[in-house]
Design an enzyme around this catalytic site. Structure first.
Site, short mmCIF file in Angstrom:
data_model
loop_
_atom_site.label_atom_id
_atom_site.label_comp_id
_atom_site.label_asym_id
_atom_site.label_seq_id
_atom_site.Cartn_x
_atom_site.Cartn_y
_atom_site.Cartn_z
N ASP A 293 -1.72 -4.98 12.07
CA ASP A 293 -2.76 -5.02 11.18
C ASP A 293 -3.20 -6.31 10.42
OD1 ASP A 293 -3.27 -2.51 11.86
OD2 ASP A 293 -2.16 -1.64 10.21
N TYR A 377 -6.25 4.11 8.22
CA TYR A 377 -5.39 4.05 7.05
C TYR A 377 -5.64 3.00 6.03
CZ TYR A 377 -0.25 5.50 7.15
OH TYR A 377 0.72 6.21 6.98
CO CO Z 1 2.20 5.96 8.95
#
Ligand code: CO
Length: 632
Positions: A293, A377
């Protein structure tokens, strides 16, 4: 050329992040010197941090051509309006930019084979289909060679605004060439019914609300105890500067603390340097899910604009973040970094049972934070500074798990059923922080500290003797270390050139409470491309060209880059400027409670002063009593 430099927005300190004007100026200077034409894009435009005391403002620019795939790195002088260097990086693939997220979805939905694969699953309303842009890794498919790729992982809403992650379109991925704007291939692993049970969390779907929650208000009647000057911050003896980059997000520069009349340094530069999220399910689209990420997307460009009173309570100072878009323009993310102080319970206490006197002091901490949204997320990065000299990074993981359907035979696969037909696969979030240490000066050494039970014998008749075994880690290979719970292992960064009044070398202890060496193998994606996961700590000599533990360009990267390669040189890491790299994270065995939205789970680490001070440095914190507290 110097007209390109927007003087009015010139920053006041050499470490200040680039202003919006400087980002645009840097792009214009590069384009003027080396125009790549209509296909020219900008991966990164960021401050080139000065190493000496020069006042010259420089920018580092990574630019590429979507028509050829060629990538170049430039350093420009914003002060002089000229390009200083231009270096090709053959084979390097730029990060996936936020500008490309919806682009990938659009390209997939425009492909007739993708539409046909959806129709095979009974999905014909494309407006309800959400295709997330995932990095692809390197899997050696011939038709992917030389291309810059995004794989789409798709979901379908039941109705507008419902949580699409409750409804994965299992076994289907479009491999998209994002530079050429075309679908390379459709990977279809067979039809699995889309789970249709809704999993909504947003207030628009919540029908009843819990009652009985009385307000908790944070009151700071005299304002906060910190002062801010540009990007410089001072609080209760602490001093540091805020930085922000597209890839790392928040950076802390020149962190120091007051001790008597001295301002003593601790860390030169601290940041998140990389992270990887490998998934552990072996079939369908899932083996390709190994998201970096930081290196593949950039955690800074995905920073949220924080909301006063919701994200942050108390007397808040916000810093905006400036990042570049791929067209070379600047984007300002308002309120990206939150600075505030908060109560954190008692700092220390003692009651003398003879005199009946009690002393107690309230603790507080300064919180410097930002939150990034990476697709499904959220990651919150919270740096905490405490009154006693402790430094902490608390990473908060929340948002929505990346869901999957069951397998074709109806079995769960490598995960946890969270709703009928809906699975959360086992995965890890492994972070790596880069800590350029400067404990009481530039020259530091890491010492490993084990606690060992001595053998029984005449000098240890009750077999209780514990030895503290300290081992200096003097070279890079010797400093690739892992935790040892049996010996309660820790590490201390010390300055061996300084000795305190009571005879100690001043140090800071790394409390690696979230160390996580994810199970991996030399031949899988993590072992090949995220070598930093192999050790809890690594130590290298501080080098401005060694910033990225999984390599400079992580998207579709080749094996072995970064820490594994650098440390093969086995350079000295004794009594010199050193960088400590710490890998830690969260082993995410998904719980049903993580769905439909995951309550925050934490991981991180602590740096504690160890013989840095000669005693508890907080005796002068005055007793305080909150006038707003009452007996309920
Ligand atoms: Co996770």
């Amino acid at each position: 050329m110097d007209t390109l430099y927007v003087g009015a927005q010139a920053s006041s300190h050499p470490l200040d992040p680039l202003s919006a004007g400087e980002v645009a100026a840097a792009a214009a200077i590069v384009r003027a010197a080396h125009d790549l034409g209509a296909g020219m894009r900008f991966e990164t435009i960021v401050l080139s941090e000065p190493e000496g005391s020069s006042d010259e403002r420089r920018a580092f620019v990574s630019t590429y051509d979507i028509s050829t795939g060629d990538l170049f790195e430039a350093v420009v002088s914003l002060s002089d309006g000229i390009m200083k260097s231009w270096i090709p990086r053959p084979g390097a693939k730029p990060r996936i930019a936020p500008d490309e997220f919806l682009m990938a979805e659009k390209i997939a939905k425009a492909d007739p084979n993708f539409v046909a694969a959806l129709a095979k699953r009974g999905i014909t309303d494309l407006s309800l289909v959400c295709s997330d842009p995932w990095s692809c890794g390197m899997f050696g498919h011939a038709d992917e060679e030389g291309r810059r790729l995004i794989q789409t992982i798709s979901f379908v809403r039941n109705r507008p605004f419902d949580n699409h992650y409750a409804h994965p379109i299992e076994g289907l991925s479009a491999i998209v060439d994002i530079n050429r704007g075309e679908v390379v291939r459709i990977d279809d692993y067979g039809v699995v019914p889309v789970p249709r049970t809704e999993g909504n969390y947003s207030s628009r779907f919540q029908e009843t609300w819990r009652t009985g929650l009385k307000p908790i208000e944070v009151v700071q009647p005299e304002g906060p105890s910190f002062t801010v000057d540009g990007y410089g911050v001072e609080w209760c003896g602490w001093k540091f500067r805020i930085g922000f980059t597209p890839r790392e997000g928040l950076v802390l520069h020149d962190l120091s603390i007051k001790d008597g009349d001295a301002q003593r340094s601790i860390i030169k530069r601290a940041c998140l340097a990389e992270m990887v999220v490998p998934y552990g399910h072996p079939t369908g689209v899932h083996p390709r899910k190994n998201a970096f990420d930081c290196g593949e997307y950039g955690i800074g460009v995905l920073a949220n604009s924080l909301v006063l009173g919701c994200d942050c309570l108390g007397a808040i100072h916000y810093f905006d973040a400036v990042v570049n878009r791929i067209d070379g323009s600047a984007e300002t993310i308002p309120n990206a970094i939150c600075l505030h102080e908060e109560d954190c319970g008692i700092l220390w206490k003692h009651s003398d049972f003879r005199t009946q006197e009690t002393d107690v002091r309230r603790g507080r901490r300064l919180v410097i934070s930002f939150i990034a949204t990476v697709g499904n997320y959220e990651y919150g990065f919270y740096w905490h500074l405490y009154l006693d000299g402790t430094i902490e990074l608390d990473v908060k993981l929340t948002g929505i798990i990346n869901t999957a359907g069951v397998m074709q035979d109806g079995s769960i696969g490598r995960g946890t059923l969270v709703s009928p037909g809906l699975v959360g696969h086992i995965h890890q979030h492994v972070f790596n922080v880069r800590l350029d240490m400067a404990v009481d000066g530039p020259n530091n050494t890491v010492v490993e500290v084990d606690t060992v039970l001595d053998p029984p014998g005449p000098t240890n008749p009750y077999h209780n003797a514990l030895s503290i075994v300290e081992t200096p880690l003097l070279t890079e290979k010797a400093a690739r270390r892992n935790g040892d719970a049996g010996h309660v292992r820790s590490w201390r960064v010390v300055n061996r050139e300084k000795t305190s009044a009571i005879g100690h070398h001043p140090g800071y202890r790394l409390v690696a409470h979230s160390a996580l060496r994810t199970p991996h193998a030399p031949d899988n994606q993590v072992g090949r491309r995220a070598g930093f996961v192999a050790h809890d700590i690594w130590v290298t000599p501080t080098r401005s060209d060694e910033r990225w533990p999984a390599g400079d360009y992580v998207n579709q990267s080749k094996p072995g880059e970064g820490l594994p390669k650098w440390t093969e040189q086995d350079r000295s890491v004794a009594d010199q400027p050193i960088t400590v790299w710490h890998s830690f994270g969260h082993n995410h065995i998904v719980r049903p409670e993580d769905f439909p939205v995951q309550p925050v789970v934490h991981c991180g680490f602590i740096l504690q002063p160890f013989a840095f001070f000669t005693r508890n440095p907080t005796l002068d914190i005055p007793p305080a009593k909150s006038s707003h507290s009452c007996c309920a």
